[in-house]
Write a protein that holds these residues in place. Structure first.
Motif, PDB file in Angstrom:
ATOM      1  N   PHE A  29       0.851  -1.195   0.000  1.00  0.00           N
ATOM      2  CA  PHE A  29       0.000   0.000   0.000  1.00  0.00           C
ATOM      3  C   PHE A  29       0.893   1.255   0.000  1.00  0.00           C
ATOM      4  N   PRO A  30       1.588   1.529  -1.095  1.00  0.00           N
ATOM      5  CA  PRO A  30       2.550   2.639  -1.101  1.00  0.00           C
ATOM      6  C   PRO A  30       1.927   4.024  -0.906  1.00  0.00           C
ATOM      7  N   ALA A  31       0.653   4.181  -1.218  1.00  0.00           N
ATOM      8  CA  ALA A  31       0.011   5.492  -1.074  1.00  0.00           C
ATOM      9  C   ALA A  31      -0.504   5.751   0.340  1.00  0.00           C
ATOM     10  N   VAL A  32      -0.479   4.736   1.191  1.00  0.00           N
ATOM     11  CA  VAL A  32      -0.991   4.883   2.561  1.00  0.00           C
ATOM     12  C   VAL A  32       0.155   5.258   3.493  1.00  0.00           C
ATOM     13  N   ASN A  33      -0.021   6.367   4.194  1.00  0.00           N
ATOM     14  CA  ASN A  33       0.989   6.819   5.152  1.00  0.00           C
ATOM     15  C   ASN A  33       0.960   5.953   6.402  1.00  0.00           C
ATOM     16  N   GLY A  34       2.121   5.661   6.931  1.00  0.00           N
ATOM     17  CA  GLY A  34       2.218   4.915   8.177  1.00  0.00           C
ATOM     18  C   GLY A  34       2.364   5.865   9.356  1.00  0.00           C
ATOM     19  N   MET A  35       1.902   5.428  10.512  1.00  0.00           N
ATOM     20  CA  MET A  35       2.072   6.184  11.749  1.00  0.00           C
ATOM     21  C   MET A  35       2.621   5.215  12.791  1.00  0.00           C
ATOM     22  N   THR A  36       3.622   5.639  13.535  1.00  0.00           N
ATOM     23  CA  THR A  36       4.185   4.785  14.570  1.00  0.00           C
ATOM     24  C   THR A  36       3.310   4.817  15.820  1.00  0.00           C
ATOM     25  N   GLU A  41       0.378   7.777  20.119  1.00  0.00           N
ATOM     26  CA  GLU A  41       0.245   8.088  21.546  1.00  0.00           C
ATOM     27  C   GLU A  41       0.328   9.599  21.787  1.00  0.00           C
ATOM     28  N   GLN A  42       1.225  10.280  21.089  1.00  0.00           N
ATOM     29  CA  GLN A  42       1.321  11.742  21.204  1.00  0.00           C
ATOM     30  C   GLN A  42       0.071  12.417  20.668  1.00  0.00           C
ATOM     31  N   LEU A  43      -0.438  11.938  19.547  1.00  0.00           N
ATOM     32  CA  LEU A  43      -1.627  12.527  18.926  1.00  0.00           C
ATOM     33  C   LEU A  43      -2.866  12.347  19.801  1.00  0.00           C
ATOM     34  N   MET A  44      -2.896  11.281  20.582  1.00  0.00           N
ATOM     35  CA  MET A  44      -4.043  11.031  21.453  1.00  0.00           C
ATOM     36  C   MET A  44      -4.178  12.108  22.535  1.00  0.00           C
ATOM     37  N   ASP A  45      -3.139  12.905  22.750  1.00  0.00           N
ATOM     38  CA  ASP A  45      -3.216  14.021  23.689  1.00  0.00           C
ATOM     39  C   ASP A  45      -4.020  15.187  23.119  1.00  0.00           C
ATOM     40  N   ALA A  46      -4.336  15.143  21.825  1.00  0.00           N
ATOM     41  CA  ALA A  46      -5.146  16.174  21.157  1.00  0.00           C
ATOM     42  C   ALA A  46      -6.334  15.497  20.491  1.00  0.00           C
ATOM     43  N   PRO A  47      -7.281  14.959  21.280  1.00  0.00           N
ATOM     44  CA  PRO A  47      -8.368  14.158  20.708  1.00  0.00           C
ATOM     45  C   PRO A  47      -9.253  14.900  19.710  1.00  0.00           C
ATOM     46  N   ARG A  49      -8.245  16.539  17.323  1.00  0.00           N
ATOM     47  CA  ARG A  49      -7.521  16.495  16.052  1.00  0.00           C
ATOM     48  C   ARG A  49      -7.341  15.062  15.546  1.00  0.00           C
ATOM     49  N   LEU A  50      -8.060  14.096  16.159  1.00  0.00           N
ATOM     50  CA  LEU A  50      -7.853  12.694  15.844  1.00  0.00           C
ATOM     51  C   LEU A  50      -9.171  11.939  15.765  1.00  0.00           C
ATOM     52  N   THR A  51      -9.301  11.103  14.733  1.00  0.00           N
ATOM     53  CA  THR A  51     -10.348  10.088  14.675  1.00  0.00           C
ATOM     54  C   THR A  51      -9.624   8.769  14.478  1.00  0.00           C
ATOM     55  N   LEU A  52      -9.887   7.824  15.369  1.00  0.00           N
ATOM     56  CA  LEU A  52      -9.200   6.539  15.374  1.00  0.00           C
ATOM     57  C   LEU A  52     -10.202   5.439  15.034  1.00  0.00           C
ATOM     58  N   PHE A  53      -9.942   4.704  13.952  1.00  0.00           N
ATOM     59  CA  PHE A  53     -10.821   3.631  13.506  1.00  0.00           C
ATOM     60  C   PHE A  53     -10.170   2.265  13.697  1.00  0.00           C
ATOM     61  N   ASP A  54     -10.907   1.355  14.304  1.00  0.00           N
ATOM     62  CA  ASP A  54     -10.504  -0.038  14.478  1.00  0.00           C
ATOM     63  C   ASP A  54     -11.176  -0.840  13.362  1.00  0.00           C
ATOM     64  N   PHE A  61     -12.945  -6.514  18.357  1.00  0.00           N
ATOM     65  CA  PHE A  61     -13.068  -5.209  19.002  1.00  0.00           C
ATOM     66  C   PHE A  61     -13.536  -5.342  20.446  1.00  0.00           C
ATOM     67  N   CYS A  62     -14.499  -6.228  20.695  1.00  0.00           N
ATOM     68  CA  CYS A  62     -15.044  -6.392  22.045  1.00  0.00           C
ATOM     69  C   CYS A  62     -14.016  -6.943  23.026  1.00  0.00           C
ATOM     70  N   VAL A  63     -13.108  -7.788  22.552  1.00  0.00           N
ATOM     71  CA  VAL A  63     -12.069  -8.321  23.439  1.00  0.00           C
ATOM     72  C   VAL A  63     -11.185  -7.180  23.917  1.00  0.00           C
ATOM     73  N   SER A  64     -10.729  -6.352  22.989  1.00  0.00           N
ATOM     74  CA  SER A  64      -9.936  -5.172  23.356  1.00  0.00           C
ATOM     75  C   SER A  64      -9.745  -4.283  22.135  1.00  0.00           C
ATOM     76  N   HIS A  65      -9.522  -3.021  22.423  1.00  0.00           N
ATOM     77  CA  HIS A  65      -9.238  -2.031  21.382  1.00  0.00           C
ATOM     78  C   HIS A  65      -8.487  -0.865  22.001  1.00  0.00           C
ATOM     79  N   VAL A  66      -7.954  -0.017  21.166  1.00  0.00           N
ATOM     80  CA  VAL A  66      -7.261   1.184  21.633  1.00  0.00           C
ATOM     81  C   VAL A  66      -8.324   2.156  22.152  1.00  0.00           C
ATOM     82  N   PRO A  67      -8.087   2.781  23.304  1.00  0.00           N
ATOM     83  CA  PRO A  67      -9.088   3.720  23.837  1.00  0.00           C
ATOM     84  C   PRO A  67      -9.490   4.774  22.809  1.00  0.00           C
ATOM     85  N   SER A  68     -10.769   5.075  22.772  1.00  0.00           N
ATOM     86  CA  SER A  68     -11.419   6.071  21.902  1.00  0.00           C
ATOM     87  C   SER A  68     -11.596   5.610  20.456  1.00  0.00           C
ATOM     88  N   ALA A  69     -11.220   4.376  20.142  1.00  0.00           N
ATOM     89  CA  ALA A  69     -11.374   3.881  18.764  1.00  0.00           C
ATOM     90  C   ALA A  69     -12.842   3.637  18.438  1.00  0.00           C
TER      91      ALA A  69
END
Length: 190
Positions: A29-36, A41-47, A49-54, A61-69
């Protein structure tokens, strides 16, 4: 995290395998940007400015997910429905980050959204702005795939929550084949 507060790390072999898999996904997927995981974790301090999709099944998802996803079905093709899930941000940049177990399903969804949507949107005007004035400022949407997905996130001891938003300590490992990328103590056994 371990009892002394340090993040647990996988073995050198599993770290190498994760790095190799992430590179393969970037090539696929060369056109898709990666995020570390650190960047997310830094971006989550500015909610605002962020939408997080699981991009995993409801069971995963029910077993576990990243908070706010927000869970999105991996088979979703209606990008209008997905766009409606992204809150209207104020002027500036808004990051839309997708993740799944390791990155393939989320990269697929990020690519679908990138092909569908405009790169910029108009931010809503403040309620007190007179109707004659111009529409709100431009919002730039930046889409990303979380490198290594929730497996890497959890392997590093970062927070995960269950369906009741309570701290979780297991991750659905999707399959035995892909589960090898997840630390054994984190693998959910139904």
């Amino acid at each position: 995290m371990s009892s002394d507060g340090a993040r647990s790390r996988g073995s050198v072999g599993s770290s190498f395998m994760m790095t190799a898999l992430c590179k393969t996904i970037h090539i696929t997927f060369p056109a898709v940007n990666g995020m570390t995981t650190d960047e997310l974790e830094q971006l989550m301090d500015a909610p605002d400015r962020l939408t997080l999709f699981d991009v995993r099944s409801e069971e995963e998802f029910c077993v576990s997910h990243v908070p706010s996803a927000i869970r999105v079905d991996p088979e979703l093709t209606d990008m209008c429905q997905l766009m409606a899930s992204i809150p209207r941000a104020q002027a500036g940049c808004h990051s839309v980050v997708f993740y799944c177990s390791l990155g393939y399903r989320s990269s697929t969804m990020a690519a679908r959204l990138d092909q569908f949507r405009p790169a910029t949107l108009t931010a809503p005007r403040p309620d007190d702005t007179p109707q004659e004035e111009e529409e709100g400022a431009v919002v730039r949407l930046n889409t990303y795939n979380l490198d290594g997905g929730i497996f890497k996130w959890a392997n590093e001891g970062r927070p995960i929550v269950d369906s009741e938003n309570k701290p979780a300590n297991k991750v659905h490992h999707f399959s035995e084949i892909w589960g090898k990328y997840l630390n054994k103590d984190l693998r959910y056994k139904p």
